[in-house]
Design a protein around this motif. Structure first.
Motif, PDB file in Angstrom:
ATOM      1  N   GLN A  25     -55.276 -16.551   8.895  1.00 36.22           N
ATOM      2  CA  GLN A  25     -56.488 -15.982   8.260  1.00 36.22           C
ATOM      3  C   GLN A  25     -56.876 -16.311   6.952  1.00 36.22           C
ATOM      4  O   GLN A  25     -56.063 -16.546   6.094  1.00 36.22           O
ATOM      5  CB  GLN A  25     -56.669 -14.353   8.532  1.00 36.22           C
ATOM      6  N   ASP A  26     -58.129 -16.585   6.887  1.00 39.18           N
ATOM      7  CA  ASP A  26     -58.535 -17.215   5.726  1.00 39.18           C
ATOM      8  C   ASP A  26     -59.362 -16.201   4.698  1.00 39.18           C
ATOM      9  O   ASP A  26     -60.019 -16.520   3.546  1.00 39.18           O
ATOM     10  CB  ASP A  26     -59.554 -18.365   5.820  1.00 39.18           C
ATOM     11  N   MET A  27     -59.151 -14.834   4.730  1.00 41.08           N
ATOM     12  CA  MET A  27     -60.237 -13.832   4.186  1.00 41.08           C
ATOM     13  C   MET A  27     -59.262 -12.955   3.320  1.00 41.08           C
ATOM     14  O   MET A  27     -59.627 -11.962   2.660  1.00 41.08           O
ATOM     15  CB  MET A  27     -61.073 -13.114   4.940  1.00 41.08           C
ATOM     16  N   ASP A  28     -57.867 -13.455   3.161  1.00 41.50           N
ATOM     17  CA  ASP A  28     -57.158 -12.603   2.062  1.00 41.50           C
ATOM     18  C   ASP A  28     -57.057 -11.164   2.483  1.00 41.50           C
ATOM     19  O   ASP A  28     -56.522 -10.107   1.767  1.00 41.50           O
ATOM     20  CB  ASP A  28     -57.697 -12.685   0.656  1.00 41.50           C
ATOM     21  N   HIS A  29     -56.876 -11.055   3.916  1.00 40.57           N
ATOM     22  CA  HIS A  29     -57.020  -9.609   4.307  1.00 40.57           C
ATOM     23  C   HIS A  29     -55.400  -9.328   4.228  1.00 40.57           C
ATOM     24  O   HIS A  29     -54.365  -9.823   4.524  1.00 40.57           O
ATOM     25  CB  HIS A  29     -57.011  -9.471   5.839  1.00 40.57           C
ATOM     26  N   GLU A  30     -55.190  -7.943   3.898  1.00 46.02           N
ATOM     27  CA  GLU A  30     -53.737  -7.536   3.797  1.00 46.02           C
ATOM     28  C   GLU A  30     -53.075  -7.223   5.008  1.00 46.02           C
ATOM     29  O   GLU A  30     -51.912  -7.299   5.275  1.00 46.02           O
ATOM     30  CB  GLU A  30     -53.740  -6.151   2.931  1.00 46.02           C
ATOM     31  N   ASN A  31     -53.963  -6.575   6.060  1.00 45.49           N
ATOM     32  CA  ASN A  31     -53.324  -6.450   7.165  1.00 45.49           C
ATOM     33  C   ASN A  31     -53.672  -7.386   8.225  1.00 45.49           C
ATOM     34  O   ASN A  31     -54.608  -7.962   8.350  1.00 45.49           O
ATOM     35  CB  ASN A  31     -54.177  -5.126   7.867  1.00 45.49           C
ATOM     36  N   MET A  32     -52.451  -7.517   9.320  1.00 51.74           N
ATOM     37  CA  MET A  32     -52.630  -8.504  10.299  1.00 51.74           C
ATOM     38  C   MET A  32     -51.753  -8.023  11.431  1.00 51.74           C
ATOM     39  O   MET A  32     -50.882  -7.057  11.113  1.00 51.74           O
ATOM     40  CB  MET A  32     -52.138  -9.894   9.800  1.00 51.74           C
TER      41      MET A  32
END
Lengths: 113, 115
Positions: A25-32
């Motif tokens: 993912q390319d949005m720097d999200h903490e949760n996956m």
């Protein structure tokens, strides 16, 4: 736009093989998250990660493991593929916070023969 | 047990008619509620969410959803259906409080809009 990319759209593997499904993912999200989708069952959570190297089991973790060495990448591993793991696998990511929506990849349809 | 129910496997609607896709939930506390759509061979796309406030929530592609606390429902609606709305729709609930990472999905409802 948020982009969640799964490395393969379709995979065919043999019983007993070790299988890697990759998600970026390319949005720097903490949760996956990794979900499994089966007809009539909706989406079931396999594993999720809230930070690098952190992971928690979801509802159906048996037969699976995960790896998150970098923030943008979350891998699902089938240690020894079995035919009952034939399914659609969906990766998702979202920002921290309880009311944020998840963004999904396009899915990987895995067939184990 | 916490759960989400989508009582209809499939909904058939004529183009131009209003559509409703039903969702009821059973969770403790005040939940966060979501609708997602899945087009063939694609991942899920976010449509709308209810967090708090006005019970009628507007989302993408002309869809809206009505939160009804007493009936524990969150039905998806659209005033005038399009053939291109044909897809698989999922309702999802995130319980308020501990374990907020958990998103509980319904089994999905297939919407078929006929010309």
């Amino acid at each position: 736009d948020v982009k969640v990319t799964q490395s393969s759209r379709y995979l065919v593997k043999r019983t007993g093989e070790k299988v890697f499904l990759e998600c970026v993912q390319d949005m720097d999200h903490e949760n996956m998250f990794w979900y499994r989708q089966d007809p009539g069952l909706g989406l079931r959570l396999i594993y999720f990660s809230y930070d690098v190297k952190m992971k928690e089991k979801g509802d159906i973790p048996e037969g699976y493991s995960v790896s998150r060495e970098k923030k943008e990448r979350f891998s699902l591993i089938l240690e020894s593929a079995s035919t009952n793991q034939t399914s659609m696998y969906l990766c998702a990511s979202r920002e921290q916070g309880p009311n944020t929506e998840a963004f999904f990849g396009q899915g990987t349809r895995l067939t184990v023969v | 047990a916490q759960s989400v129910a989508q009582p209809e496997d499939q909904v058939n609607v004529a183009e131009g008619n209003p559509l409703t896709v039903k969702c009821t939930y059973s969770v403790s506390g005040n939940p966060y509620l979501f609708w997602y759509v899945q087009y063939p061979n694609r991942g899920l796309q976010f449509l709308l969410k209810y967090i708090t406030g006005d019970n009628l929530v507007k989302g993408s592609y002309g869809f809206e959803a009505e939160f009804n606390k007493s009936q524990t429902s969150f039905h998806l609606k659209k005033p005038s259906a399009l053939v291109s709305d044909s897809a698989l729709y999922f309702c999802a609930v995130r319980p308020f409080g501990g374990g907020y990472n958990k998103l509980i999905f319904g089994a999905g409802t297939r919407l078929a809009v006929h010309p």
